[in-house]
Write a protein that holds these residues in place. Structure first.
Motif, PDB file in Angstrom:
ATOM      1  N   PHE A 276      -0.989  20.450   1.492  1.00 23.13           N
ATOM      2  CA  PHE A 276      -1.392  21.569   0.636  1.00 23.13           C
ATOM      3  C   PHE A 276      -1.935  21.106  -0.722  1.00 23.13           C
ATOM      4  O   PHE A 276      -2.458  21.911  -1.493  1.00 23.13           O
ATOM      5  N   GLY A 277      -1.767  19.839  -1.046  1.00 21.53           N
ATOM      6  CA  GLY A 277      -2.186  19.343  -2.353  1.00 21.53           C
ATOM      7  C   GLY A 277      -1.183  19.638  -3.450  1.00 21.53           C
ATOM      8  O   GLY A 277      -1.516  19.609  -4.644  1.00 21.53           O
ATOM      9  N   PRO A 292      -0.918  33.055   0.949  1.00 19.54           N
ATOM     10  CA  PRO A 292       0.292  33.422   1.694  1.00 19.54           C
ATOM     11  C   PRO A 292       0.959  32.237   2.387  1.00 19.54           C
ATOM     12  O   PRO A 292       2.202  32.188   2.485  1.00 19.54           O
ATOM     13  N   SER A 293       0.160  31.283   2.886  1.00 21.63           N
ATOM     14  CA  SER A 293       0.755  30.117   3.563  1.00 21.63           C
ATOM     15  C   SER A 293       1.572  29.287   2.586  1.00 21.63           C
ATOM     16  O   SER A 293       2.683  28.830   2.904  1.00 21.63           O
ATOM     17  N   ILE A 294       1.021  29.075   1.389  1.00 22.25           N
ATOM     18  CA  ILE A 294       1.730  28.270   0.390  1.00 22.25           C
ATOM     19  C   ILE A 294       2.940  29.033  -0.155  1.00 22.25           C
ATOM     20  O   ILE A 294       3.996  28.453  -0.393  1.00 22.25           O
ATOM     21  N   LYS A 326       2.955  11.422  -0.691  1.00 25.40           N
ATOM     22  CA  LYS A 326       2.096  10.489  -1.448  1.00 25.40           C
ATOM     23  C   LYS A 326       2.776  10.043  -2.734  1.00 25.40           C
ATOM     24  O   LYS A 326       2.718   8.867  -3.105  1.00 25.40           O
ATOM     25  N   ASP A 327       3.420  10.990  -3.431  1.00 21.33           N
ATOM     26  CA  ASP A 327       4.154  10.622  -4.651  1.00 21.33           C
ATOM     27  C   ASP A 327       5.175   9.532  -4.337  1.00 21.33           C
ATOM     28  O   ASP A 327       5.307   8.537  -5.064  1.00 21.33           O
ATOM     29  N   ILE A 328       5.931   9.758  -3.254  1.00 24.29           N
ATOM     30  CA  ILE A 328       7.014   8.828  -2.899  1.00 24.29           C
ATOM     31  C   ILE A 328       6.443   7.475  -2.482  1.00 24.29           C
ATOM     32  O   ILE A 328       6.944   6.415  -2.890  1.00 24.29           O
ATOM     33  N   PHE A 329       5.363   7.493  -1.679  1.00 21.23           N
ATOM     34  CA  PHE A 329       4.761   6.233  -1.219  1.00 21.23           C
ATOM     35  C   PHE A 329       4.179   5.457  -2.398  1.00 21.23           C
ATOM     36  O   PHE A 329       4.461   4.263  -2.574  1.00 21.23           O
ATOM     37  N   ASP A 330       3.351   6.136  -3.199  1.00 22.79           N
ATOM     38  CA  ASP A 330       2.668   5.435  -4.299  1.00 22.79           C
ATOM     39  C   ASP A 330       3.662   4.867  -5.303  1.00 22.79           C
ATOM     40  O   ASP A 330       3.460   3.763  -5.834  1.00 22.79           O
ATOM     41  N   ARG A 331       4.722   5.622  -5.580  1.00 25.00           N
ATOM     42  CA  ARG A 331       5.708   5.194  -6.578  1.00 25.00           C
ATOM     43  C   ARG A 331       6.438   3.911  -6.152  1.00 25.00           C
ATOM     44  O   ARG A 331       6.767   3.078  -7.000  1.00 25.00           O
ATOM     45  N   ASN A 332       6.648   3.752  -4.858  1.00 28.83           N
ATOM     46  CA  ASN A 332       7.505   2.655  -4.392  1.00 28.83           C
ATOM     47  C   ASN A 332       6.782   1.532  -3.654  1.00 28.83           C
ATOM     48  O   ASN A 332       7.218   0.380  -3.704  1.00 28.83           O
ATOM     49  N   LEU A 333       5.683   1.884  -2.944  1.00 25.50           N
ATOM     50  CA  LEU A 333       5.042   0.898  -2.076  1.00 25.50           C
ATOM     51  C   LEU A 333       3.551   0.719  -2.340  1.00 25.50           C
ATOM     52  O   LEU A 333       2.963  -0.248  -1.853  1.00 25.50           O
ATOM     53  N   GLY A 334       2.940   1.630  -3.058  1.00 18.96           N
ATOM     54  CA  GLY A 334       1.483   1.707  -3.164  1.00 18.96           C
ATOM     55  C   GLY A 334       0.823   0.584  -3.939  1.00 18.96           C
ATOM     56  O   GLY A 334       1.481  -0.359  -4.388  1.00 18.96           O
TER      57      GLY A 334
END
Length: 361
Positions: A276-277, A292-294, A326-334
């Motif tokens: 969803f961004g 409505p989806s978000i 993405k937040d979690i990946f970039d913060r720890n492994l990116g």
């Protein structure tokens, strides 16, 4: 005529029996409707693990120490990719990322720790396998990291691909699938390896640095972290070969359906948020959306995850306090981290990867 009459009676009797069976089945379905089963997350009770977590006021999460995935900082606070998913569970249940007790295990110790009830879940790089699911009777959550087994070698060895390791001594960790994968790879390629099983990764690193092993073999992401443990990381290289599929997921005991569903949907939520961004920085803005989806996903309208028995806006809280995938990946492994791991298969399906969330509706 008598035979025809008897045949007609039997068929009428069969139809009657079938009708009775259908009626009984419908009655059974009605009796086990949501709200009446103790295994329904939002029903009349919770399964043992979830009840224990609520009584304790914290999730017990089994981890395995490794740079980028689970390491204590200078203040003793656990940080990392696996750690963040544990913290997301704490937020979903208690709206607090610190409502998690971290229990570090070696790969050899992890399953006994889970089976004994010492932890509620393992988030420590465990590969989904049929034997673990069917013989050891573990439940797995969604795949949260796609990986494959590779090799770490010294640059001075001049080895550039796995097939050049014929006759090499390979360090592997005890209690993992790596030794079996090595055997399969060697048979397929008609080469030989001499595995040396080490109880923990530090011993394997010492063996590689000391020349006792020609290579270390483990999951690709693990090799990236292992490389940082060497005194001179630039003197070593991870070979490009991947000799296995390693779908990584959280592990739980069977018989805890309510807990299983919560773990499943918390992992899905981090992926859906990225689709969803919605990220950690803009989550508050999305709380004002009219989509409505978000709105359903963020719990601003009822219905999407009511059956879990959590705060209606638990997804919003997870994104605000831990982040999307993405937040979690970039913060720890990116790329901005010492590991610099490319997302590869761990991109969203819309970007050429394999990550995909079921609909929240």
């Amino acid at each position: 005529m008598r035979r025809a009459a008897r045949l007609g009676m039997w068929r009428r009797a069969e139809r009657l029996a079938a009708a009775v069976g259908v009626a009984a089945a419908l009655a059974a379905c009605t009796e086990s409707a949501p709200g009446a089963s103790p295994n329904e997350p939002g029903g009349g009770g919770a399964t043992p693990t979830l009840s224990a977590i609520r009584a304790r006021g914290a999730v017990k999460c089994g981890i395995t120490e490794g740079a980028g995935f689970a390491t204590p900082d200078d203040a003793g606070r656990w940080r990392g990719f696996d750690v963040d998913f544990c913290r997301a569970l704490g937020v979903a249940l208690f709206d607090d990322p610190d409502k998690v007790q971290f229990i570090p295990y070696t790969q050899e110790q992890r399953f006994s720790g889970l089976q004994s009830g010492e932890v509620d879940v393992l988030v420590n790089g465990t590969t989904i396998t049929s034997s673990r699911a069917l013989r050891q009777h573990f439940h797995f959550g969604p795949i949260y990291f796609y990986d494959g087994q590779g090799f770490l070698v010294a640059k001075s060895s001049k080895v550039t691909k796995a097939s050049m390791l014929d006759g090499a001594t390979i360090c592997v960790q005890q209690g993992t699938t790596t030794e079996l994968n090595l055997t399969d790879f060697a048979r397929r390629n008609k080469i030989t390896f001499h595995p040396v099983v080490m109880e923990d990764l530090r011993a394997a690193v010492g063996a590689l640095a000391g020349g006792r092993c020609d290579a270390i073999s483990q999951d690709g992401a693990g090799l990236a972290t292992t490389r940082t443990m060497l005194q001179h990381p630039a003197d070593y290289v991870v070979l490009p070969d991947r000799i296995s599929k390693e779908p990584i997921a959280a592990v739980m005991r069977t018989g805890d359906d309510a807990w299983l569903e919560i773990v499943n949907w918390v992992f899905h939520a981090t992926v859906q948020a990225e689709e969803f961004g919605i990220d950690q920085k803009n989550a508050a803005q999305f709380a004002q959306t009219t989509d409505p989806s978000i709105r359903r996903f963020l719990g601003l309208e009822p219905g999407a995850t009511d059956g879990l028995g959590l705060d209606p806006q638990w997804t919003l809280h997870v994104i605000e306090k831990v982040g999307n995938y993405k937040d979690i990946f970039d913060r720890n492994l990116g790329p901005a981290t010492p590991l610099g791991i490319d997302r590869g298969l761990n991109k969203l399906w819309t970007d050429g990867g394999l990550l995909y969330s079921p609909p929240f509706r």
